[in-house]
Each structure stands twice: as structure tokens, then as C-alpha cells.
Design a protein around this motif. Structure first.
Motif, PDB file in Angstrom:
ATOM      1  N   GLY A 138      17.505  -0.839   0.974  1.00 41.37           N
ATOM      2  CA  GLY A 138      16.478  -1.336  -0.360  1.00 41.37           C
ATOM      3  C   GLY A 138      14.943  -0.637  -0.821  1.00 41.37           C
ATOM      4  N   GLY A 139      14.485  -0.764   0.171  1.00 44.70           N
ATOM      5  CA  GLY A 139      13.546  -0.298  -0.057  1.00 44.70           C
ATOM      6  C   GLY A 139      13.435   1.133  -1.222  1.00 44.70           C
ATOM      7  N   ASP A 199       0.324  -1.232  -0.194  1.00 47.87           N
ATOM      8  CA  ASP A 199      -0.484   0.238  -0.087  1.00 47.87           C
ATOM      9  C   ASP A 199       0.714   1.271  -0.083  1.00 47.87           C
ATOM     10  OD1 ASP A 199       1.018  -0.143   2.099  1.00 47.87           O
ATOM     11  OD2 ASP A 199      -0.260  -0.966   3.422  1.00 47.87           O
ATOM     12  N   ASN A 200       0.459   2.822   0.214  1.00 50.65           N
ATOM     13  CA  ASN A 200       1.176   3.664   0.831  1.00 50.65           C
ATOM     14  C   ASN A 200       2.304   3.762   1.360  1.00 50.65           C
ATOM     15  OD1 ASN A 200      -0.256   3.842   2.891  1.00 50.65           O
ATOM     16  ND2 ASN A 200      -1.408   5.977   1.635  1.00 50.65           N
ATOM     17  N   ARG A 201       3.010   2.870   2.015  1.00 53.54           N
ATOM     18  CA  ARG A 201       3.495   2.719   2.536  1.00 53.54           C
ATOM     19  C   ARG A 201       5.014   2.687   2.013  1.00 53.54           C
ATOM     20  NH1 ARG A 201       2.650  -1.481   7.227  1.00 53.54           N
ATOM     21  NH2 ARG A 201       0.784  -2.484   5.484  1.00 53.54           N
ATOM     22  N   ASN A 202       4.831   1.624   1.211  1.00 56.55           N
ATOM     23  CA  ASN A 202       5.720   1.152  -0.064  1.00 56.55           C
ATOM     24  C   ASN A 202       6.755   2.293  -0.755  1.00 56.55           C
ATOM     25  OD1 ASN A 202       6.978  -0.027  -2.525  1.00 56.55           O
ATOM     26  ND2 ASN A 202       6.683  -1.808  -1.573  1.00 56.55           N
ATOM     27  N   LEU A 203       8.351   2.252  -0.618  1.00 56.20           N
ATOM     28  CA  LEU A 203       8.462   3.339  -0.671  1.00 56.20           C
ATOM     29  C   LEU A 203       8.553   3.402  -2.701  1.00 56.20           C
ATOM     30  CD1 LEU A 203      11.564   4.210   0.701  1.00 56.20           C
ATOM     31  CD2 LEU A 203       9.553   4.670   1.079  1.00 56.20           C
ATOM     32  N   ALA A 204       8.346   2.597  -3.419  1.00 55.92           N
ATOM     33  CA  ALA A 204       8.277   2.281  -4.880  1.00 55.92           C
ATOM     34  C   ALA A 204       6.471   2.587  -5.553  1.00 55.92           C
ATOM     35  CB  ALA A 204       8.274   1.054  -5.055  1.00 55.92           C
ATOM     36  N   PHE A 205       5.361   2.452  -4.319  1.00 57.42           N
ATOM     37  CA  PHE A 205       4.588   2.614  -4.310  1.00 57.42           C
ATOM     38  C   PHE A 205       4.558   4.573  -3.998  1.00 57.42           C
ATOM     39  CE2 PHE A 205       0.168   5.191  -2.940  1.00 57.42           C
ATOM     40  CZ  PHE A 205      -0.717   3.994  -3.772  1.00 57.42           C
ATOM     41  N   GLN A 206       4.305   5.343  -3.209  1.00 55.90           N
ATOM     42  CA  GLN A 206       5.615   6.586  -2.766  1.00 55.90           C
ATOM     43  C   GLN A 206       5.731   6.696  -4.495  1.00 55.90           C
ATOM     44  OE1 GLN A 206       6.799   7.316   1.088  1.00 55.90           O
ATOM     45  NE2 GLN A 206       6.010   6.141   1.544  1.00 55.90           N
ATOM     46  N   ALA A 226      15.609  -9.642  -3.436  1.00 56.54           N
ATOM     47  CA  ALA A 226      16.929  -9.984  -3.262  1.00 56.54           C
ATOM     48  C   ALA A 226      17.399  -9.564  -1.864  1.00 56.54           C
ATOM     49  CB  ALA A 226      18.028 -10.228  -4.576  1.00 56.54           C
ATOM     50  N   ILE A 227      17.141  -8.321  -1.884  1.00 50.34           N
ATOM     51  CA  ILE A 227      18.303  -7.578  -0.367  1.00 50.34           C
ATOM     52  C   ILE A 227      17.133  -7.956   1.072  1.00 50.34           C
ATOM     53  CG2 ILE A 227      18.613  -4.957   0.307  1.00 50.34           C
ATOM     54  CD1 ILE A 227      18.388  -4.062  -2.906  1.00 50.34           C
ATOM     55  N   PRO A 228      17.974  -7.909   1.608  1.00 48.16           N
ATOM     56  CA  PRO A 228      16.976  -8.428   3.329  1.00 48.16           C
ATOM     57  C   PRO A 228      16.205  -7.184   3.205  1.00 48.16           C
ATOM     58  CG  PRO A 228      18.657  -8.828   3.120  1.00 48.16           C
ATOM     59  CD  PRO A 228      19.256  -8.118   2.127  1.00 48.16           C
ATOM     60  N   VAL A 229      15.305  -6.736   4.252  1.00 47.49           N
ATOM     61  CA  VAL A 229      14.416  -6.314   4.320  1.00 47.49           C
ATOM     62  C   VAL A 229      14.750  -5.280   5.703  1.00 47.49           C
ATOM     63  CG1 VAL A 229      11.979  -5.534   4.627  1.00 47.49           C
ATOM     64  CG2 VAL A 229      12.333  -7.143   3.188  1.00 47.49           C
TER      65      VAL A 229
END
Length: 289
Positions: free
Chosen positions: A101-102, A63-70, A92-95
Motif C-alpha cells: 500500500g505505501g 511527515d517524512n516517514r511517509n513514502l509518498a512524501f519521500q 482502501a488498502i490495509p496498512v
């Protein structure tokens, strides 16, 4: 139309905190470089006017917490884009690992949508937009090796360090960057020699680079999470040339030049840490192609 974009991780060769800013952020001076551990972002143009996030990792919000979404949402609103996009994030990058990664996912989304939506923005313009999403996004738009100042969004490119192996080990914990900064005592920190590191990279001196790695956040995270200190000790014991925590942690990286020693360290760490990687420094900057 479909696009696949690479989103590489970064490590900090040097990370210094200079003080607290009036906006609540910290003033930093860092040297960051990209490594060959990358998420892959698949962008598919949608006729319907929406942004859809697909991920097979339960730790990645859709959702909108995701930086790609933003990133997609910001471009869409700013440039009045009427079509939508489906963003599939193949992790592939650990969270929550201190490897951006984000931020790299957001940067890859900006670069990809610039092409998919035919916005014709420059990397500089994309980096400026990225700064509104997160402190590391500007660097991730460019990639390569850079000095980052301000809150991390002011980028000055430098040449890349000499080629070597980077061994990464992430314990099965998450670290809150906000908590680390909250526990950082600006009066007692031992500042790394960032200018010396810049000079060492310019001179392509692998030995000097190894002797100058430093991260002021490391002591804070080590006190909060002793398992990070344990990984650091093991990596040193196995013979890495330099060992440092990346970002606010908890990932620890080691630099190694020789293949045989890399293999020995990698195998040794696999004995007590699930997430271990051996990758190369990338060094090259991104292009708009």
C-alpha cells in the motif's frame, strides 16, 4: 491544478529468497501482480514551497516517514521544482498488510507529480527513482504482472494471469517485514517453482498457477502469528482454489474463478475477520496518461 491517481495493491503469486546481499538486503525472485483494491491519491499544486500530506487514517504518517512524501521530496530536489504539493491519501488498502500500500502510494505520487510538475519523465525513469524509496515502488510504478529480482527493484514484465477473483483477509495485527526476514533460515527454506509459475502464466493455465503458488516468508510469519495460519486454514476449508500469504503478511489471499464460491468464501471469512475483500486481478500495466 488537481490530479487524482489510482494506487492499486499487489499480491505475490510466488516469492523466493535466494540469499543475503552485501548491502544487507535479501536477493529475491518474485512474481507480483496488481489487484483491483486501490488507494486514491489526490495531488493539488501549491504556490508555497512545501509538501503537505493529508490522510484520515491514523496509521498513515503525515511527515517524512511517509513514502509518498519521500517520493515528492525526491522529485522536488532532483528536478529543482519550486512549487509545492498537497497530497491527500484516501486509504482502501490495509496498512502494513503485505500488499504494498505505501509503495503504491509513492508510485502513484511519482506518476502524478510527473504530470502535475510537467517533468516529462518516462515510466522507466520514474521506476528508477522509485527504487531509491523502497523495493516494491519500481513494480508499483509499472503495475501489471512482472518478475521482480534483485531486492525487488529489477522488473521484467510478463503477461497477466487469467481473470479470477482474489479474496483477501487481513487479521487485526501488523507484521514487521524486518522481523520476518530476521527469522528466515536460508538453509531450510523450501523454494517455490518461480520459473514454473512464469510458464503457467504464459500458458494461461489457471490450474497450474493455483498448484504453484508459494512464498518462503509464509512459514516464518505463520510461526510468529498463528492467527494467520487460522485464516489460511479457513480459506482452504471454504473452498478457495489456491491460498497464500502475500509478501511478509499478514494478509492471506485466495484465488477463485466462480462467483458463487467467491461469495461463499467471502461471507464465511467475514464471520471471524474484520478486513475481508473480494476483488479482481487487474493485470494491465500503467500508462503515463
Amino acid at each position: 491544478m488537481k490530479l487524482l491517481v489510482k494506487a492499486p495493491a499487489k499480491i505475490n503469486l510466488a516469492l523466493d529468497v535466494l540469499g543475503k546481499r552485501s548491502d544487507g538486503f535479501h536477493e529475491v525472485k518474485m512474481i507480483m501482480t496488481t489487484i483491483d483494491l486501490a488507494d486514491r491519491i489526490e495531488l493539488v499544486k501549491l504556490q508555497e514551497d512545501k509538501i503537505k500530506i493529508i490522510s484520515h487514517s491514523r496509521y498513515v504518517p503525515d511527515d517524512n516517514r511517509n513514502l509518498a512524501f519521500q517520493a515528492a521530496n525526491l522529485l522536488k530536489k532532483r528536478y529543482n521544482v519550486k512549487s509545492g504539493v498537497s497530497i491527500t491519501i484516501m486509504k482502501a488498502i490495509p496498512v502494513a498488510a503485505g500488499l504494498a500500500g505505501g509503495s503504491s502510494d509513492a508510485a502513484a505520487t511519482l506518476r502524478g507529480l510527473n504530470k502535475l510538475w510537467n517533468l516529462q519523465l518516462s515510466l522507466d525513469e520514474l521506476a528508477e527513482i522509485g527504487a531509491e524509496i523502497g523495493s516494491d515502488v519500481s513494480f508499483c510504478v509499472y503495475g501489471g504482472t512482472a518478475i521482480a529480482t534483485g531486492r525487488g527493484e529489477k522488473i521484467e514484465h510478463i503477461e497477466s494471469p487469467p481473470h479470477c477473483w482474489v479474496i483477501l483477509a487481513k487479521p487485526s495485527i501488523g507484521v514487521s517485514t524486518a522481523d520476518v526476514y530476521k527469522n528466515l533460515s536460508l538453509d531450510t527454506i523450501n523454494h517455490p517453482n518461480v520459473d514454473g509459475m512464469v510458464k503457467a502464466i504464459k500458458n494461461q493455465s489457471y490450474q497450474d498457477i493455483c498448484s504453484l503458488v508459494g512464498n518462503v516468508l509464509e512459514d516464518v510469519t505463520l510461526k510468529m502469528h498463528p492467527e494467520v495460519a487460522n485464516i489460511k486454514d479457513q480459506m482452504k476449508k471454504f473452498g478457495a482454489d489456491a491460498v497464500l500469504m502475500s509478501g511478509s503478511g499478514p494478509t492471506v489471499f485466495g484465488l477463485v474463478q466462480h462467483d458463487s464460491r467467491m461469495q461463499r468464501i467471502y461471507n464465511g471469512l467475514r464471520g471471524f475477520c474484520d478486513q475481508v475483500y473480494a476483488v479482481r486481478l487487474i493485470g494491465e500495466r500503467n500508462t503515463l496518461d
